[in-house]
Design an enzyme around this catalytic site. Structure first.
Site, PDB file in Angstrom:
ATOM      1  N   ARG A 240       0.847  -1.171  -0.015  1.00  0.00           N
ATOM      2  CA  ARG A 240       0.104   0.172   0.206  1.00  0.00           C
ATOM      3  C   ARG A 240       0.793   1.309  -0.181  1.00  0.00           C
ATOM      4  O   ARG A 240       1.799   1.215   0.508  1.00  0.00           O
ATOM      5  CB  ARG A 240      -0.968   0.095   1.455  1.00  0.00           C
ATOM      6  CG  ARG A 240      -2.010  -1.075   1.127  1.00  0.00           C
ATOM      7  CD  ARG A 240      -3.002  -0.643   0.007  1.00  0.00           C
ATOM      8  NE  ARG A 240      -4.277  -1.429   0.207  1.00  0.00           N
ATOM      9  CZ  ARG A 240      -4.486  -2.437  -0.425  1.00  0.00           C
ATOM     10  NH1 ARG A 240      -3.283  -2.727  -1.313  1.00  0.00           N
ATOM     11  NH2 ARG A 240      -5.452  -3.406  -0.488  1.00  0.00           N
ATOM     12  N   GLU A 269      -4.132   8.360  -4.175  1.00  0.00           N
ATOM     13  CA  GLU A 269      -4.456   7.888  -5.531  1.00  0.00           C
ATOM     14  C   GLU A 269      -5.834   8.467  -6.171  1.00  0.00           C
ATOM     15  O   GLU A 269      -6.770   8.489  -5.591  1.00  0.00           O
ATOM     16  CB  GLU A 269      -4.658   6.232  -5.411  1.00  0.00           C
ATOM     17  CG  GLU A 269      -3.352   5.536  -5.066  1.00  0.00           C
ATOM     18  CD  GLU A 269      -3.379   4.112  -4.815  1.00  0.00           C
ATOM     19  OE1 GLU A 269      -4.284   3.780  -4.897  1.00  0.00           O
ATOM     20  OE2 GLU A 269      -2.388   3.542  -4.634  1.00  0.00           O
ATOM     21  N   HIS A 288      -1.905   1.145  -9.577  1.00  0.00           N
ATOM     22  CA  HIS A 288      -2.601   0.076  -8.545  1.00  0.00           C
ATOM     23  C   HIS A 288      -3.423  -1.006  -9.172  1.00  0.00           C
ATOM     24  O   HIS A 288      -4.414  -1.305  -9.211  1.00  0.00           O
ATOM     25  CB  HIS A 288      -3.658   0.904  -7.685  1.00  0.00           C
ATOM     26  CG  HIS A 288      -3.914   0.212  -6.345  1.00  0.00           C
ATOM     27  ND1 HIS A 288      -4.250   0.873  -5.279  1.00  0.00           N
ATOM     28  CD2 HIS A 288      -3.774  -0.972  -6.042  1.00  0.00           C
ATOM     29  CE1 HIS A 288      -4.288  -0.155  -4.183  1.00  0.00           C
ATOM     30  NE2 HIS A 288      -4.012  -1.300  -4.706  1.00  0.00           N
TER      31      HIS A 288
END
Length: 322
Positions: A240, A269, A288
């Site tokens: 993460r 993000e 991601h």
């Protein structure tokens, strides 16, 4: 009397594109399954939902809007966005989808590693410019082999274990940094405790982050760790964004303390257009996407199917959080 609010469980699938409904509809057991693709349609569907399956459409206020809810089955491994105490107070089960994308994330990390070693990022950029690059004239510009390199994996869950298997098969030396160093493993790896991360990072050719997002891992990779790394090393983050102090990483890359970073996750993000990371030549970015796989829906549906049966029988759930 039925275990469910109605004679058969009403399952609400809440995702903009993942079609889990067609898989649920194929079960032998009778269910009522509804697929909603946005929050506007989700809110009214909560009123008589027995089970909710969701990923990014969740809001904490929805728990109060679902009086019949017995299970929230997430589509993700992480559950940091859920108030577990609120679920516990309501008597609602919460289960994650941990492990469904372990293969995908591990393979993505390996792909990033190969991209670094074989300079594939450079080849793609050259292709866009129709540029035929001449053979490297300096050692720094030459391609590498991953065999014989040292990989340090931070975190040893399903993703870390799969990574170790692949890296060992590639002829790499593997060190695992994990919380529980006494846990057994069938892998030929060196296992060290969390407090030995600085030393391990200093010996790594590839430092791969595969740990969960927890208070303990927030900001784990900061300037003190980055300073210990080899100037030729590559940091790969498929964990993460919160695990890395982004400003420290940017500074380390700019100063040549770290050779390259291959990043799938970020503090914010989508990654803001103003981030220096976009234009840095020694950074490879993926959006991601490490967990993306065509097998995602079927694996989530398999966990859901098993958990529905376990819920009816009063047994512990797969990946039960609450």
């Amino acid at each position: 009397m039925s275990f469910w609010f109605n004679e058969k469980p009403k399952i609400v699938i809440a995702h903009s594109s993942f079609d889990i409904k067609s898989l649920v509809d194929a079960w032998d057991e009778p269910t009522e399954c509804v697929w909603v693709k946005n929050k506007t349609d989700l809110v009214p569907a909560l009123a008589d939902a027995d089970i909710l399956v969701t990923m990014t459409l969740w809001e904490p206020r929805y728990l109060a809007l679902a009086p019949q809810l017995k299970l929230l089955q997430t589509m993700t491994s992480g559950v940091e966005q859920y108030d577990t105490e609120a679920f516990r107070e309501r008597g609602v089960h919460l289960a994650s989808a941990r492990g469904v994308n372990a293969n995908a994330v591990a393979e993505h990390a390996v792909a990033l590693m190969f991209s670094h070693a074989r300079r594939l990022w450079e080849a793609r950029d050259d292709q866009r410019q129709s540029f035929w690059r001449k053979p490297a004239r300096t050692r720094d510009e030459r391609r590498h082999e991953v065999a014989g390199t040292h990989v340090v994996i931070v975190g040893f869950g399903a993703i870390g274990a799969r990574l170790a298997t692949v890296c060992l098969a590639l002829g790499q030396t593997v060190t695992v940094v994990r919380k529980n160093v006494t846990a057994g493993t069938e892998f030929a790896v060196t296992t060290v405790a969390d407090d030995q991360l600085p030393e391990a990072a200093g010996n790594a050719d590839y430092l791969i982050l595969a740990c969960p997002a927890t208070p303990e891992t927030r900001g784990l990779i900061d300037s003190s760790i980055l300073r210990r790394m080899k100037p030729t090393a590559c940091l790969i983050n498929v964990a993460r964004g919160s695990v890395v102090v982004e400003s420290d990483l940017i500074a380390a890359l700019q100063q040549g303390q770290v050779g390259m970073a291959a990043l799938d996750t970020f503090e914010q993000e989508p990654l803001p257009e103003t981030s220096p990371l976009w234009s840095m030549p020694n950074v490879l970015i993926t959006p991601h996407a490490a967990g993306d796989t065509v097998a995602y829906e079927s694996r989530v549906a398999a966990i859901l199917h098993e958990n529905v049966g376990r819920l009816e029988e009063g047994k512990p759930l797969i990946n039960q959080i609450v």
